[in-house]
Scaffold this motif. Structure first.
Motif: not given
Length: 326
Positions: A240-268
């Motif tokens: 339920n993110t837009t392209r802009e929101q996804m890019k914004m989220f992924l570019t928040r990642l700093g040093f020593g961090s880990k990101a997990v993105i979860t979703g169900d593409i059949t329930q948009i």
């Protein structure tokens, strides 16, 4: 008149506790086996008697279930269904090493571990990669496993903070109509994340860490402009993110961090014609080194057995609908 010969097989059970666990409450486990195979199963004293056309398949499942019980594990409907699904693929539960991968323990002392091979791969991928996308249908444990791994990383001092985020899709239109301050308005959208934290850490411990800002549970919009170092960050419901929101989220990642993105593409739930940022991310980032995509399937569903049937029914209907339109 020719009489039909019904094949029969007997399995000796010396331990009454094993028999009780095998059959389950109101014989629920045995009924699952009978629903999947052309076989009748009854118990006579210290023997289980199988009769029907698929007794060999049913016997293999029963022997595997007995082995699980003898190892000290408890049986439930999900585990019985999973053993059957593995057998259909020529695989064995005992070879899947599921019992060895304890992620952490809940505040009640219960071990949290993957329940399927898909979940095992997902957990292992999160451990070794800094950005992981977990994509799959409802009930496959995408968020719960990610939260468990985040808590484990925090306890092991691998990170100093856990940040859980979700897009509040409807909030843009309806937020003003909800009672309370801004946090109270968005909390209903974040409830599934709180549920996972409460289940593993307990409510009191979670709230204490939240007060100290060691754990943050926030709408995705709160992430803008931040750089997140030494953090375990989870974005839930990413379909339920837009392209802009996804890019914004992924570019928040700093040093020593880990990101997990979860979703169900059949329930948009985005407005019609709006491309999902999760779908878009796969098209853009698939193949980028150090970014991993894990796809969980209906066989990884760990909720009520009917959830898997609902998922399959919808997939078949939508596939048929798509073929009809063509």
């Amino acid at each position: 008149m020719e009489r039909l010969q019904i094949e029969e097989m007997r399995i000796k059970i010396d331990n009454e506790e094993i028999s009780d666990e095998l059959f389950g409450n109101l014989d629920v486990n045995v009924k699952i086996i009978q629903d999947n195979y052309d076989v009748e199963i009854v118990q006579r004293q210290d023997e289980i008697i199988l009769s029907g056309k698929e007794i060999t398949k049913a016997e293999e499942v029963i022997e595997e279930l007995i082995g699980i019980i003898q190892s000290g594990e408890k049986l439930d409907a999900q585990k019985v269904n999973y053993v059957i699904s593995l057998k259909e693929k020529g695989l064995s539960y005992k070879d899947s090493n599921l019992n060895k991968d304890v992620i952490c323990f809940t505040h009640r002392g219960k071990p949290v571990k993957p329940k399927t091979m898909g979940q095992t791969t997902y957990a292992q991928t999160i451990k070794k990669s800094d950005i992981v996308f977990g994509i799959g249908p409802a009930g496959t444990g995408k968020t719960y496993i990610a939260v468990a791994l985040a808590i484990s990383a925090l306890k092991n001092k691998e990170v100093g903070k856990i940040i859980l985020a979700r897009p509040a899709v409807e909030a843009g239109e309806r937020l003003g109509f909800l009672p309370g301050d801004l946090q109270e308005k968005v909390d209903p959208y974040l409830r599934p994340l709180y549920d996972a934290l409460y289940d593993i850490m307990g409510r009191d411990a979670t709230l204490r860490l939240k007060e100290r800002e060691i754990i943050e549970v926030v709408p995705l919009a709160y992430m803008r402009g931040r750089t997140l170092d030494n953090s375990f960050i989870i974005l839930d419901e990413a379909q339920n993110t837009t392209r802009e929101q996804m890019k914004m989220f992924l570019t928040r990642l700093g040093f020593g961090s880990k990101a997990v993105i979860t979703g169900d593409i059949t329930q948009i739930d985005l407005p019609k014609g709006k491309l999902s940022g999760l779908v878009d991310a796969y098209q853009i980032l698939n193949g980028v080194s150090d970014i991993e995509f894990c796809f969980l399937k209906d066989t990884d569903v760990v909720r009520h057995p009917l959830v898997r049937k609902v998922i399959n029914a919808y997939e078949q209907y939508l596939a048929h609908e798509s073929d009809s339109e063509e």
